[in-house]
Design a protein around this motif. Sequence first.
Motif, PDB file in Angstrom:
ATOM      1  N   SER A 203      24.223   7.225  29.759  1.00 28.26           N
ATOM      2  CA  SER A 203      22.991   7.896  29.369  1.00 28.26           C
ATOM      3  C   SER A 203      23.231   9.351  28.994  1.00 28.26           C
ATOM      4  CB  SER A 203      21.979   7.803  30.512  1.00 28.26           C
ATOM      5  OG  SER A 203      20.833   8.532  30.212  1.00 28.26           O
ATOM      6  N   ILE A 204      23.965  10.078  29.810  1.00 27.63           N
ATOM      7  CA  ILE A 204      24.198  11.500  29.514  1.00 27.63           C
ATOM      8  C   ILE A 204      25.117  11.651  28.309  1.00 27.63           C
ATOM      9  CG2 ILE A 204      26.099  11.899  31.140  1.00 27.63           C
ATOM     10  CD1 ILE A 204      24.688  14.660  31.721  1.00 27.63           C
ATOM     11  N   ASN A 205      26.083  10.754  28.151  1.00 21.90           N
ATOM     12  CA  ASN A 205      26.948  10.804  26.971  1.00 21.90           C
ATOM     13  C   ASN A 205      26.115  10.632  25.697  1.00 21.90           C
ATOM     14  OD1 ASN A 205      29.120  11.004  28.715  1.00 21.90           O
ATOM     15  ND2 ASN A 205      29.755   8.881  28.462  1.00 21.90           N
ATOM     16  N   ALA A 206      25.228   9.656  25.705  1.00 24.96           N
ATOM     17  CA  ALA A 206      24.369   9.406  24.533  1.00 24.96           C
ATOM     18  C   ALA A 206      23.430  10.587  24.291  1.00 24.96           C
ATOM     19  CB  ALA A 206      23.567   8.120  24.742  1.00 24.96           C
ATOM     20  N   GLU A 207      22.921  11.181  25.361  1.00 21.01           N
ATOM     21  CA  GLU A 207      22.020  12.318  25.202  1.00 21.01           C
ATOM     22  C   GLU A 207      22.747  13.529  24.622  1.00 21.01           C
ATOM     23  OE1 GLU A 207      18.788  14.926  27.775  1.00 21.01           O
ATOM     24  OE2 GLU A 207      19.828  13.262  28.746  1.00 21.01           O
TER      25      GLU A 207
ATOM     26  N   ALA B 210      33.790  21.402  29.770  1.00 22.11           N
ATOM     27  CA  ALA B 210      32.907  22.235  30.590  1.00 22.11           C
ATOM     28  C   ALA B 210      32.731  21.566  31.943  1.00 22.11           C
ATOM     29  CB  ALA B 210      31.545  22.404  29.919  1.00 22.11           C
ATOM     30  N   TYR B 211      32.167  22.302  32.877  1.00 21.49           N
ATOM     31  CA  TYR B 211      31.732  21.682  34.133  1.00 21.49           C
ATOM     32  C   TYR B 211      30.620  22.507  34.746  1.00 21.49           C
ATOM     33  CZ  TYR B 211      33.624  24.642  37.916  1.00 21.49           C
ATOM     34  OH  TYR B 211      33.842  25.641  38.813  1.00 21.49           O
ATOM     35  N   GLY B 212      29.889  21.830  35.642  1.00 18.47           N
ATOM     36  CA  GLY B 212      28.853  22.521  36.392  1.00 18.47           C
ATOM     37  C   GLY B 212      27.484  22.496  35.766  1.00 18.47           C
ATOM     38  N   TYR B 213      27.351  22.056  34.547  1.00 16.61           N
ATOM     39  CA  TYR B 213      26.039  21.985  33.912  1.00 16.61           C
ATOM     40  C   TYR B 213      25.342  20.705  34.371  1.00 16.61           C
ATOM     41  CZ  TYR B 213      27.415  25.817  30.909  1.00 16.61           C
ATOM     42  OH  TYR B 213      27.806  27.038  30.435  1.00 16.61           O
ATOM     43  N   PRO B 214      24.131  20.795  34.904  1.00 14.25           N
ATOM     44  CA  PRO B 214      23.486  19.621  35.485  1.00 14.25           C
ATOM     45  C   PRO B 214      22.883  18.633  34.489  1.00 14.25           C
ATOM     46  CG  PRO B 214      22.104  21.553  35.798  1.00 14.25           C
ATOM     47  CD  PRO B 214      23.385  22.027  35.178  1.00 14.25           C
ATOM     48  N   THR B 215      22.652  19.059  33.246  1.00 18.12           N
ATOM     49  CA  THR B 215      22.022  18.157  32.263  1.00 18.12           C
ATOM     50  C   THR B 215      22.735  18.247  30.922  1.00 18.12           C
ATOM     51  OG1 THR B 215      20.476  19.794  31.349  1.00 18.12           O
ATOM     52  CG2 THR B 215      19.743  18.572  33.329  1.00 18.12           C
ATOM     53  N   ALA B 216      22.478  17.247  30.088  1.00 17.14           N
ATOM     54  CA  ALA B 216      23.029  17.242  28.730  1.00 17.14           C
ATOM     55  C   ALA B 216      22.553  18.464  27.962  1.00 17.14           C
ATOM     56  CB  ALA B 216      22.616  15.957  28.011  1.00 17.14           C
ATOM     57  N   GLU B 217      21.286  18.773  28.070  1.00 16.33           N
ATOM     58  CA  GLU B 217      20.729  19.928  27.361  1.00 16.33           C
ATOM     59  C   GLU B 217      21.420  21.224  27.795  1.00 16.33           C
ATOM     60  OE1 GLU B 217      16.439  21.997  26.312  1.00 16.33           O
ATOM     61  OE2 GLU B 217      16.501  20.374  27.769  1.00 16.33           O
ATOM     62  N   ASP B 218      21.680  21.357  29.088  1.00 13.80           N
ATOM     63  CA  ASP B 218      22.340  22.571  29.580  1.00 13.80           C
ATOM     64  C   ASP B 218      23.752  22.720  29.023  1.00 13.80           C
ATOM     65  OD1 ASP B 218      20.140  23.350  31.144  1.00 13.80           O
ATOM     66  OD2 ASP B 218      20.875  22.234  32.891  1.00 13.80           O
TER      67      ASP B 218
ATOM     68  N   SER C 174      33.100  11.239  17.216  1.00 10.99           N
ATOM     69  CA  SER C 174      32.889  11.931  18.478  1.00 10.99           C
ATOM     70  C   SER C 174      33.198  10.997  19.643  1.00 10.99           C
ATOM     71  CB  SER C 174      31.420  12.361  18.554  1.00 10.99           C
ATOM     72  OG  SER C 174      31.091  12.875  19.810  1.00 10.99           O
ATOM     73  N   GLY C 175      33.745  11.570  20.700  1.00  9.12           N
ATOM     74  CA  GLY C 175      33.921  10.858  21.964  1.00  9.12           C
ATOM     75  C   GLY C 175      33.529  11.793  23.085  1.00  9.12           C
TER      76      GLY C 175
ATOM     77  N   PHE D 195      31.683  17.115  35.094  1.00 13.03           N
ATOM     78  CA  PHE D 195      32.774  17.612  34.266  1.00 13.03           C
ATOM     79  C   PHE D 195      32.589  16.930  32.909  1.00 13.03           C
ATOM     80  CE2 PHE D 195      34.345  18.753  38.301  1.00 13.03           C
ATOM     81  CZ  PHE D 195      35.436  19.591  38.173  1.00 13.03           C
ATOM     82  N   TYR D 196      32.858  17.663  31.834  1.00 18.09           N
ATOM     83  CA  TYR D 196      32.599  17.164  30.486  1.00 18.09           C
ATOM     84  C   TYR D 196      33.814  17.337  29.587  1.00 18.09           C
ATOM     85  CZ  TYR D 196      27.701  17.989  31.855  1.00 18.09           C
ATOM     86  OH  TYR D 196      26.492  18.021  32.503  1.00 18.09           O
ATOM     87  N   THR D 197      34.048  16.338  28.753  1.00 17.50           N
ATOM     88  CA  THR D 197      34.993  16.443  27.643  1.00 17.50           C
ATOM     89  C   THR D 197      34.298  15.886  26.404  1.00 17.50           C
ATOM     90  OG1 THR D 197      36.892  16.084  29.107  1.00 17.50           O
ATOM     91  CG2 THR D 197      37.265  15.816  26.737  1.00 17.50           C
ATOM     92  N   HIS D 198      34.317  16.660  25.319  1.00 21.91           N
ATOM     93  CA  HIS D 198      33.779  16.206  24.036  1.00 21.91           C
ATOM     94  C   HIS D 198      34.887  16.367  23.002  1.00 21.91           C
ATOM     95  CE1 HIS D 198      30.308  16.369  20.877  1.00 21.91           C
ATOM     96  NE2 HIS D 198      31.174  15.414  20.646  1.00 21.91           N
ATOM     97  N   ILE D 199      35.336  15.239  22.444  1.00 21.96           N
ATOM     98  CA  ILE D 199      36.414  15.245  21.449  1.00 21.96           C
ATOM     99  C   ILE D 199      35.789  14.985  20.072  1.00 21.96           C
ATOM    100  CG2 ILE D 199      38.530  14.124  20.665  1.00 21.96           C
ATOM    101  CD1 ILE D 199      39.127  13.448  23.597  1.00 21.96           C
ATOM    102  N   PHE D 200      36.289  15.713  19.080  1.00 16.64           N
ATOM    103  CA  PHE D 200      35.831  15.624  17.698  1.00 16.64           C
ATOM    104  C   PHE D 200      37.011  15.208  16.825  1.00 16.64           C
ATOM    105  CE2 PHE D 200      33.661  18.960  19.967  1.00 16.64           C
ATOM    106  CZ  PHE D 200      32.328  18.845  19.623  1.00 16.64           C
ATOM    107  N   LEU D 201      36.758  14.384  15.811  1.00 12.91           N
ATOM    108  CA  LEU D 201      37.804  13.960  14.876  1.00 12.91           C
ATOM    109  C   LEU D 201      37.260  13.930  13.468  1.00 12.91           C
ATOM    110  CD1 LEU D 201      40.709  12.651  14.421  1.00 12.91           C
ATOM    111  CD2 LEU D 201      39.484  10.475  14.473  1.00 12.91           C
TER     112      LEU D 201
END
Length: 166
Positions: free
Chosen positions: A45-49, A115-123, A145-146, A158-164
Amino acid sequence: MRNLFLLFIFSTSLFLFSCDNNEVFPEENPTDDNVENEGGSDESSINAEILNLVNLHRSSIGKPPLEANEVLFEEAKKHTEYMISIDDINHDGFDERADRIREAVNGSSVAENVAYGYPTAEDVVNGWLNSPGHRKNIEGDYTLSGISALRNKNGVYFYTHIFLKQ
């Protein structure tokens, strides 16, 4: 209480990093011992958001949307698990990750935001957009995107966003 919240927001905003395929980092050895919600619906859900919010921003500046890609997602997930296992955000193993992605998906340019520590996708998306390096990746000439957002045992994302560019 308000001061603690503002301190939290300020301190977490410092924990963002971006990377492109011109940087060199050491190898990583991922483990998932500290991952709380691996593979759960909360993760999906958060990945899609995040992807939706990134694509809304891209659309607002005339850029085409990024398409979710399973290979990029799996690489992002491995890296997020690794960061959780060492309790630190980084781009360790980026060159190797980028090489695997380019080979598997036949792409060219690769970049990533963490990134890390952000509680929501929007943040987290707002945090990335308020950082020039992260914004550059989000607004870049990428097509795929991944995204992996996982919580550690303490419930911190914790977040990782990869772009290609394909």
